[in-house]
Design a protein around this motif. Sequence first.
Motif, PDB file in Angstrom:
ATOM      1  N   SER A  36       0.861  -1.197   0.000  1.00 41.90           N
ATOM      2  CA  SER A  36       0.000   0.000   0.000  1.00 41.90           C
ATOM      3  C   SER A  36       0.889   1.237   0.000  1.00 41.90           C
ATOM      4  O   SER A  36       2.097   1.142   0.145  1.00 41.90           O
ATOM      5  CB  SER A  36      -0.831   0.070   1.283  1.00 41.90           C
ATOM      6  N   ALA A  37       0.250   2.384  -0.059  1.00 41.73           N
ATOM      7  CA  ALA A  37       0.972   3.642   0.118  1.00 41.73           C
ATOM      8  C   ALA A  37       1.473   3.710   1.559  1.00 41.73           C
ATOM      9  O   ALA A  37       0.881   3.117   2.461  1.00 41.73           O
ATOM     10  CB  ALA A  37       0.034   4.808  -0.171  1.00 41.73           C
ATOM     11  N   THR A  42      -2.123   8.157   1.485  1.00 42.52           N
ATOM     12  CA  THR A  42      -3.346   8.294   0.678  1.00 42.52           C
ATOM     13  C   THR A  42      -4.206   9.458   1.177  1.00 42.52           C
ATOM     14  O   THR A  42      -4.744  10.224   0.378  1.00 42.52           O
ATOM     15  CB  THR A  42      -4.135   6.973   0.662  1.00 42.52           C
ATOM     16  N   GLU A 115       0.967   4.506  -4.110  1.00 38.72           N
ATOM     17  CA  GLU A 115       1.405   3.120  -4.294  1.00 38.72           C
ATOM     18  C   GLU A 115       2.549   3.034  -5.296  1.00 38.72           C
ATOM     19  O   GLU A 115       3.449   2.221  -5.143  1.00 38.72           O
ATOM     20  CB  GLU A 115       0.230   2.248  -4.757  1.00 38.72           C
ATOM     21  N   PHE A 179      -4.259  -1.682  -4.686  1.00 43.24           N
ATOM     22  CA  PHE A 179      -5.198  -0.546  -4.768  1.00 43.24           C
ATOM     23  C   PHE A 179      -5.327   0.112  -6.135  1.00 43.24           C
ATOM     24  O   PHE A 179      -6.301   0.794  -6.387  1.00 43.24           O
ATOM     25  CB  PHE A 179      -4.765   0.491  -3.715  1.00 43.24           C
ATOM     26  N   ARG A 193     -11.087   2.741  -1.385  1.00 43.40           N
ATOM     27  CA  ARG A 193     -10.193   2.887  -0.241  1.00 43.40           C
ATOM     28  C   ARG A 193      -9.963   1.548   0.446  1.00 43.40           C
ATOM     29  O   ARG A 193     -10.854   0.729   0.547  1.00 43.40           O
ATOM     30  CB  ARG A 193     -10.744   3.911   0.772  1.00 43.40           C
ATOM     31  N   GLU A 194      -8.785   1.363   0.910  1.00 45.32           N
ATOM     32  CA  GLU A 194      -8.329   0.134   1.581  1.00 45.32           C
ATOM     33  C   GLU A 194      -8.322  -1.058   0.624  1.00 45.32           C
ATOM     34  O   GLU A 194      -8.380  -2.202   1.034  1.00 45.32           O
ATOM     35  CB  GLU A 194      -9.202  -0.184   2.818  1.00 45.32           C
ATOM     36  N   GLY A 195      -8.230  -0.763  -0.668  1.00 45.28           N
ATOM     37  CA  GLY A 195      -8.368  -1.812  -1.676  1.00 45.28           C
ATOM     38  C   GLY A 195      -7.143  -2.692  -1.919  1.00 45.28           C
ATOM     39  O   GLY A 195      -7.191  -3.579  -2.768  1.00 45.28           O
ATOM     40  N   SER A 196      -6.056  -2.475  -1.187  1.00 49.81           N
ATOM     41  CA  SER A 196      -4.861  -3.291  -1.440  1.00 49.81           C
ATOM     42  C   SER A 196      -5.052  -4.770  -1.103  1.00 49.81           C
ATOM     43  O   SER A 196      -4.473  -5.635  -1.759  1.00 49.81           O
ATOM     44  CB  SER A 196      -3.676  -2.770  -0.639  1.00 49.81           C
TER      45      SER A 196
HETATM   46  N1  ASP Z   1      -3.515   3.218   0.213  1.00 43.69           N
HETATM   47  C1  ASP Z   1      -4.904   2.901   0.014  1.00 43.69           C
HETATM   48  C2  ASP Z   1      -5.737   3.456   1.147  1.00 43.69           C
HETATM   49  O1  ASP Z   1      -5.181   3.981   2.104  1.00 43.69           O
HETATM   50  C3  ASP Z   1      -5.149   1.453  -0.178  1.00 43.69           C
HETATM   51  C4  ASP Z   1      -4.854   0.560   1.000  1.00 43.69           C
HETATM   52  O2  ASP Z   1      -4.199   0.995   1.963  1.00 43.69           O
HETATM   53  O3  ASP Z   1      -5.287  -0.573   1.000  1.00 43.69           O
HETATM   54  O4  ASP Z   1      -6.934   3.390   1.082  1.00 43.69           O
END
Ligand code: ASP
Length: 412
Positions: A36-37, A42, A115, A179, A193-196
């Motif tokens: 992820s980032a 993000t 990312e 992501f 969001r949070e798609g990793s």
């Molecule tokens: N960097 C993205 C986010 O913060 C994806 C992830 O962390 O999964 O949403």
Amino acid sequence: MKVYKFGGASVKDAEGIRNVLRIVSREKGDLIIVVSAMGKTTNALERVVNARWENCEDVALSEYAAIRNQHQAIAKELGLSQTVQQALFATNLVSDIPFVDNYDLFYDQIVCTGELNSSRLLSAYLNANGVENELLMMPQLLITDTTYREAKVNMTVSAENVRQAIGQSKAHVFVTQGFIGGTPDKHFTTLGREGSDYSAALLANFIDAESVTIWKDVPGILNADPRLVENTILIPELSYSEAVELAYSGAQVIHPKSIRPVENKKIPLYVRPFNAPDEAGSVICEINKRVNVPVYIWRKNQLLITMKAKDFSFILEESLSAIFDIINRHRLKVSLIQSSAVTISVCVDNTRYVPDAIKELSKAFAVTYNDGLSLLTIRGTSPEILAREQANREILLTQTTRRTARIVVKEG
Ligand code: ASP
Ligand code: MG
């Protein structure tokens, strides 16, 4: 081949990156590392997007400078070369990325750089420290449609691309971005969001991986959020169906979309603590067993919308598909549904898409809503547990089945 995913918290600083090296060095087989980032990048990139969208160029520039400096400082601390350091965020997020008058499209072109840069940094560091690897670029391999900020992946094309890229390479270790993906006409996209986690699960599905491991800052899957509750209990094993219900209810530990790709190929998905890599954590797999402790899941920032037919018609019989058509078109995420003869109520995440959806719903229905709500889901509930959770809270709605209770409460 295994898939390892490291989230933002596990790569938030130089020590985090060193820890990734320690963890991946233990693995002797072939590996795809999805990252992820770094840290809260993000969120910072979203601030750049919003500042540019609102024409506050100096705010955007200072946010961008902070992000670039932070990445370059971490690369320096890790002993990476000047060339590697300077390549990080070399694209100026204010002057090099053209403005486009479509928020979601514009958002993705900027936000994907989190990312792109974390993976570049991690790949360079691993290469410099004995873990030879190749960097794979998801925008060229993971092909999506143009639903910016929530792009839908073309599974067939992407699977083929990924298998080919890995098949043609001599590398045993690959580093890549979670992501993000790309459209056939080469725009960047993000998957939500949070798609990793979802990216990691998709890659595992494409290559029939032996397993997926999500390395996190928690001991594994717990029966409640440790930030909200003391004395949480670790759930060592859970089935794909339990996991998808938990994730959908709002359990932050794993993205709801990440279960299906692994379930479809029966690939076990581990959630393990990155600061204690000898611990087993939790595994989501093909088992026929129920979780035997009550599980509490909070989904915050909810809105309860109630629609009533203006002509007093029966809502379920005559208007259901029209309502859900509007809800889906406006990308509202429904977390709960309740109906009566002439009304239907839905609980949704309170996102920027809500006002337009309400406007459209109001044309055909009498609409009322409450915001500032949370949805608490309790799986494995009992009358005692429910009574305890309801006490001293302002409750707007309760739904119970034999094992599950869901209450919509006013956020305190
Ligand atoms: N960097 C993205 C986010 O913060 C994806 C992830 O962390 O999964 O949403
Ligand atoms: Mg994250």
